[in-house]
Design a protein around this motif. Structure first.
Motif, short mmCIF file in Angstrom:
data_model
loop_
_atom_site.label_atom_id
_atom_site.label_comp_id
_atom_site.label_asym_id
_atom_site.label_seq_id
_atom_site.Cartn_x
_atom_site.Cartn_y
_atom_site.Cartn_z
N VAL A 212 8.50 -17.53 3.59
CA VAL A 212 8.39 -17.61 5.06
C VAL A 212 9.72 -17.30 5.73
CG1 VAL A 212 8.04 -19.21 6.98
CG2 VAL A 212 6.47 -19.25 5.03
N LEU A 213 10.79 -17.88 5.22
CA LEU A 213 12.11 -17.64 5.80
C LEU A 213 12.54 -16.18 5.64
CD1 LEU A 213 13.95 -20.89 4.63
CD2 LEU A 213 13.48 -20.22 7.00
N LEU A 214 12.26 -15.63 4.49
CA LEU A 214 12.65 -14.24 4.23
C LEU A 214 11.92 -13.29 5.16
CD1 LEU A 214 14.46 -12.65 2.25
CD2 LEU A 214 12.45 -12.34 0.80
N VAL A 215 10.64 -13.51 5.32
CA VAL A 215 9.84 -12.65 6.21
C VAL A 215 10.19 -12.87 7.68
CG1 VAL A 215 7.49 -12.19 7.03
CG2 VAL A 215 7.92 -12.50 4.59
N LYS A 216 10.34 -14.12 8.07
CA LYS A 216 10.56 -14.45 9.49
C LYS A 216 11.94 -14.07 10.00
CE LYS A 216 10.46 -18.40 12.68
NZ LYS A 216 10.22 -19.86 12.79
N ASN A 217 12.96 -14.33 9.19
CA ASN A 217 14.33 -14.20 9.69
C ASN A 217 15.12 -13.02 9.13
OD1 ASN A 217 14.21 -16.61 11.30
ND2 ASN A 217 14.27 -17.75 9.38
N PHE A 218 14.69 -12.50 7.98
CA PHE A 218 15.55 -11.51 7.34
C PHE A 218 14.86 -10.19 7.03
CE2 PHE A 218 17.05 -15.74 6.17
CZ PHE A 218 18.32 -15.70 6.74
N VAL A 219 13.59 -10.07 7.41
CA VAL A 219 12.88 -8.82 7.20
C VAL A 219 12.41 -8.24 8.52
CG1 VAL A 219 10.86 -7.75 6.14
CG2 VAL A 219 12.15 -9.44 4.86
N LEU A 220 11.77 -9.10 9.32
CA LEU A 220 11.26 -8.63 10.62
C LEU A 220 12.40 -8.36 11.59
CD1 LEU A 220 8.18 -11.00 10.99
CD2 LEU A 220 8.23 -8.65 10.15
#
Length: 245
Positions: free
Chosen positions: A237-245
């Motif tokens: 969730v953190l990777l997708v929310k803050n560092f990918v999008l």
């Protein structure tokens, strides 16, 4: 008569040999058959031997509890009170630690709550606390870890450095250093471990969970799977929310 017992704490062939050696020294024992994978031992006896006598004959690292008592006539006697402990009672230390980590996370973020920061703090504290218990017995942990982690089975050195990896990840999360890299590593290493945990659960093996090292003897249960799954979900969730999008 033959008595069947559960044994926790066995991690290798040396442990199996040790259990067989110590139990065989007792009077009235005719045979000792240890199953390392299942964590079971079948003991043939001329006369009934109390469970506490068997426990005292073993080194302290092993925990013995009565599973079933089967006489030659086929009669099954009741299991001991220790064996009747529910999974919740057995996993009480794990739940307490999770609860304390959650309370610390809430306290740290209470005045300026941010879900992303709270998850990072929770994961960082998780790694710190869980690695601490592993450092109490690095050798014992690596042996227990290799019982179910696929990578540790192939590369024993991985089990030896794993606590250091956890500690490093915890430091990076709390210090907010290379977060994206840490999250990816978290998904990878816990993903591999979760595969091993799932295999052990499906095969119904009775083995010791190494998540808290060997200091606290925890059985491998669904809680171990859930514990890893929570960390993987948070990291994703953190990777997708803050560092990918």
């Amino acid at each position: 008569m033959t008595h069947t017992y559960s044994i926790q704490g066995m991690t290798c062939g040396g442990c199996k040999a040790s259990v067989e050696k110590h139990l065989s020294t007792l009077d009235d024992i005719t045979s000792v058959d240890v199953n390392l994978e299942l964590g079971k031992v079948e003991i043939g006896m001329k006369n009934h031997i109390p469970t506490n006598v068997l426990k005292n004959a073993l080194p302290k690292k092993f925990t013995l509890s009565e599973a079933t008592v089967k006489a030659e006539s086929g009669n099954i006697f009741k299991v001991s009170e220790e064996e009747q402990l529910t999974k919740l009672q057995q996993l009480k230390p794990l739940f307490l630690i999770f609860g304390f980590i959650a309370l610390m996370t809430i306290a740290i973020n209470y005045n300026s709550w941010n879900s992303a920061d709270a998850m990072l703090d929770f994961m960082g504290l998780f790694y710190f606390v869980f690695s601490l218990f592993k450092f109490f017995d690095l050798k014992g942990f690596s042996q227990s870890f290799a019982m179910y982690d696929p990578l540790a089975k192939v590369l024993p050195a991985y089990g030896k450095i794993y606590p250091f990896i956890e500690l490093t990840l915890g430091i990076c999360l709390l210090a907010r250093v290379q977060i994206s890299v840490v999250l990816i590593v978290t998904i990878l290493i816990l993903g591999v471990t979760t595969i091993g945990v799932l295999r052990s659960l499906l095969s119904k093996q009775t083995i010791q969970c190494a998540c808290l090292g060997t200091v606290l003897k925890l059985p491998m249960t669904q809680a171990t799977f859930i514990e890893n799954a929570i960390m993987i979900i948070m990291a994703t969730v953190l990777l997708v929310k803050n560092f990918v999008l």
